[in-house]
Design an enzyme around this catalytic site. Structure first.
Site, PDB file in Angstrom:
ATOM      1  N   SER A   7       0.857  -1.192   0.000  1.00 26.50           N
ATOM      2  CA  SER A   7       0.000   0.000   0.000  1.00 26.50           C
ATOM      3  C   SER A   7       0.888   1.235   0.000  1.00 26.50           C
ATOM      4  CB  SER A   7      -0.884   0.003   1.241  1.00 26.50           C
ATOM      5  OG  SER A   7      -1.349   1.319   1.465  1.00 26.50           O
ATOM      6  N   HIS A  32      -1.186  -1.355  -4.280  1.00 28.10           N
ATOM      7  CA  HIS A  32      -2.451  -0.997  -3.629  1.00 28.10           C
ATOM      8  C   HIS A  32      -2.508   0.518  -3.430  1.00 28.10           C
ATOM      9  CE1 HIS A  32      -5.947  -1.898  -1.037  1.00 28.10           C
ATOM     10  NE2 HIS A  32      -5.484  -0.937  -0.246  1.00 28.10           N
ATOM     11  N   ASP A  34      -4.662   3.684  -1.996  1.00 27.41           N
ATOM     12  CA  ASP A  34      -5.720   4.037  -1.052  1.00 27.41           C
ATOM     13  C   ASP A  34      -6.278   5.420  -1.350  1.00 27.41           C
ATOM     14  OD1 ASP A  34      -5.921   1.789   0.759  1.00 27.41           O
ATOM     15  OD2 ASP A  34      -3.840   2.242   1.273  1.00 27.41           O
ATOM     16  N   MET A  36      -8.902   8.232  -0.354  1.00 28.70           N
ATOM     17  CA  MET A  36      -9.711   8.655   0.806  1.00 28.70           C
ATOM     18  C   MET A  36     -10.230  10.071   0.587  1.00 28.70           C
ATOM     19  SD  MET A  36      -7.355   7.267   3.901  1.00 28.70           S
ATOM     20  CE  MET A  36      -6.544   5.659   3.846  1.00 28.70           C
ATOM     21  N   HIS A  65      -8.369   1.119  -4.034  1.00 29.55           N
ATOM     22  CA  HIS A  65      -9.285   0.933  -2.907  1.00 29.55           C
ATOM     23  C   HIS A  65      -9.979   2.262  -2.623  1.00 29.55           C
ATOM     24  CE1 HIS A  65      -9.425   0.042   1.759  1.00 29.55           C
ATOM     25  NE2 HIS A  65     -10.626   0.179   1.231  1.00 29.55           N
ATOM     26  N   MET A  67     -12.100   4.558  -0.635  1.00 27.65           N
ATOM     27  CA  MET A  67     -12.727   4.852   0.670  1.00 27.65           C
ATOM     28  C   MET A  67     -13.378   6.219   0.540  1.00 27.65           C
ATOM     29  SD  MET A  67      -9.572   3.412   2.896  1.00 27.65           S
ATOM     30  CE  MET A  67      -8.517   3.452   1.459  1.00 27.65           C
ATOM     31  N   MET A 136     -11.419  -5.576   5.527  1.00 27.19           N
ATOM     32  CA  MET A 136     -10.621  -4.639   6.325  1.00 27.19           C
ATOM     33  C   MET A 136     -10.316  -5.287   7.669  1.00 27.19           C
ATOM     34  SD  MET A 136     -10.063  -2.140   4.356  1.00 27.19           S
ATOM     35  CE  MET A 136      -9.002  -1.310   5.546  1.00 27.19           C
ATOM     36  N   GLY A 141      -8.590   4.360   7.085  1.00 25.57           N
ATOM     37  CA  GLY A 141      -8.281   5.783   7.246  1.00 25.57           C
ATOM     38  C   GLY A 141      -6.792   6.059   7.370  1.00 25.57           C
ATOM     39  N   PHE A 142      -6.086   5.143   7.986  1.00 21.07           N
ATOM     40  CA  PHE A 142      -4.672   5.390   8.258  1.00 21.07           C
ATOM     41  C   PHE A 142      -3.863   4.104   8.159  1.00 21.07           C
ATOM     42  CE2 PHE A 142      -7.315   8.291  10.659  1.00 21.07           C
ATOM     43  CZ  PHE A 142      -6.841   9.519  10.214  1.00 21.07           C
ATOM     44  N   GLY A 144      -0.562   1.816   9.561  1.00 21.92           N
ATOM     45  CA  GLY A 144       0.099   1.583  10.840  1.00 21.92           C
ATOM     46  C   GLY A 144      -0.806   1.271  12.018  1.00 21.92           C
ATOM     47  N   ASP A 174      -6.582  -6.142   4.449  1.00 20.96           N
ATOM     48  CA  ASP A 174      -5.939  -4.831   4.455  1.00 20.96           C
ATOM     49  C   ASP A 174      -5.993  -4.253   5.862  1.00 20.96           C
ATOM     50  OD1 ASP A 174      -4.989  -2.316   3.822  1.00 20.96           O
ATOM     51  OD2 ASP A 174      -6.701  -1.753   2.571  1.00 20.96           O
ATOM     52  N   GLY A 196       1.203  -1.972   4.151  1.00 15.55           N
ATOM     53  CA  GLY A 196       1.743  -0.630   3.968  1.00 15.55           C
ATOM     54  C   GLY A 196       2.972  -0.420   4.807  1.00 15.55           C
ATOM     55  N   SER A 197       2.761  -0.158   6.100  1.00 20.48           N
ATOM     56  CA  SER A 197       3.889   0.167   6.972  1.00 20.48           C
ATOM     57  C   SER A 197       4.888  -0.975   7.101  1.00 20.48           C
ATOM     58  CB  SER A 197       3.379   0.607   8.348  1.00 20.48           C
ATOM     59  OG  SER A 197       2.483  -0.339   8.878  1.00 20.48           O
TER      60      SER A 197
HETATM   61  C1  DX5 Z   1      -6.129   1.726   5.626  1.00 21.68           C
HETATM   62  C2  DX5 Z   1      -5.696   1.491   4.199  1.00 21.68           C
HETATM   63  C3  DX5 Z   1      -4.601   0.515   4.123  1.00 21.68           C
HETATM   64  C4  DX5 Z   1      -3.314   0.969   4.794  1.00 21.68           C
HETATM   65  C5  DX5 Z   1      -2.680  -0.252   5.388  1.00 21.68           C
HETATM   66  O1  DX5 Z   1      -7.223   2.536   5.634  1.00 21.68           O
HETATM   67  O2  DX5 Z   1      -6.778   0.983   3.435  1.00 21.68           O
HETATM   68  O3  DX5 Z   1      -4.352   0.069   2.799  1.00 21.68           O
HETATM   69  O4  DX5 Z   1      -2.415   1.592   3.950  1.00 21.68           O
HETATM   70  O5  DX5 Z   1      -1.573   0.125   6.123  1.00 21.68           O
HETATM   71  P1  DX5 Z   1      -0.862  -0.870   7.157  1.00 21.68           P
HETATM   72  O6  DX5 Z   1      -0.405  -2.076   6.384  1.00 21.68           O
HETATM   73  O7  DX5 Z   1       0.258  -0.059   7.700  1.00 21.68           O
HETATM   74  O8  DX5 Z   1      -1.892  -1.227   8.192  1.00 21.68           O
HETATM   75 ZN    ZN Z   2      -6.346  -0.052   1.478  1.00 23.26          ZN
END
Ligand code: DX5
Ligand code: ZN
Length: 217
Positions: A7, A32, A34, A36, A65, A67, A136, A141-142, A144, A174, A196-197
């Site tokens: 991500s 991926h 994101d 938002m 994705h 959102m 999910m 939203g974020f 980490g 995710d 992601g992180s």
């Molecule tokens: C969250 C996003 C994810 C996010 C995952 O709202 O949809 O794709 O980037 O990040 P990690 O892997 O750090 O939880």
């Molecule tokens: Zn995502």
């Protein structure tokens, strides 16, 4: 083999090209993205112009994705920008069947996303029509955030429906995916891990991807 979708939310946006090329070379299977809107989720990120800009950087499928509220208004823009997969939240789509087919009509693979606290029953009527279900494992939203373990039970239950009447559907997770949480997802029936992180916060992205893939085995 487990598919990995880094991500880019956790990437360095000032160097997005370099970041995407790095995870591409490191063995990622998808990118991926994101999206938002600051309404459905409390954060604002990427729009179609960014998807269009990153499209030439990689041949990997762009897994977009959404959102966002009222995603129907933006399907065409993201499809034209080069999305290969567009996923929409069940929570944002009162006419989910219409939305899923609008995505497919653009020649894009269509997926449905479900938040941790949303009942799995909402997936039941749409399951045969989608290419992918994204579960999910955090509240979106974020990056980490901490993995919400009880989603595993939901995945297992939806996997039973998949086996019974929608075997073509891929399952993706995710949120909070790392070497500790990957295996329970794969064991529950997941095909694609978004991370992601756990990837972009590591300096060696190849090793980060391999670590997650290995842990999932
Ligand atoms: C969250 C996003 C994810 C996010 C995952 O709202 O949809 O794709 O980037 O990040 P990690 O892997 O750090 O939880
Ligand atoms: Zn995502």
């Amino acid at each position: 083999m487990t598919k990995i979708a880094p991500s880019i939310l956790s990437a360095d946006f000032a160097q997005l090209k370099k970041e995407i090329m790095e995870v591409d070379r490191a063995g990622a299977d998808y990118i991926h993205v994101d999206v938002m809107d600051g309404h459905f989720v409390p954060n604002i990120t990427i729009g179609p112009v960014v998807v269009k800009a990153i499209r030439p950087i990689t041949t990997l499928p762009l897994d977009v994705h959404l959102m966002i509220e009222e995603p129907d208004h933006y399907i065409e823009a993201f499809a034209e920008a080069g999305a290969d997969i567009i996923t929409v939240h069940v929570e944002t789509c009162p006419h989910l069947h219409r939305t899923i087919h609008a995505i497919k009509e653009k020649g894009v693979k269509a997926g449905v996303v479900i938040n941790p606290a949303t009942p799995k029953e909402l997936l039941y009527p749409i399951l045969p029509d989608v290419d992918l279900v994204l579960f999910m494992t955090v509240n979106p939203g974020f990056g980490g955030q901490k993995f919400i373990t009880n989603v595993i039970e939901k995945i297992k239950q939806v996997d039973e429906w998949r086996r019974a009447f929608a075997p073509h559907v891929l399952f993706e997770v995710d949120g909070g995916i790392n070497e500790k949480t990957a295996k329970q997802c794969i064991d529950a029936g997941v095909d694609i891990l978004v991370a992601g992180s756990a990837i972009f916060n590591q300096t060696d992205r190849k090793q980060a991807i391999e670590t997650i893939r290995k842990a999932a085995e």
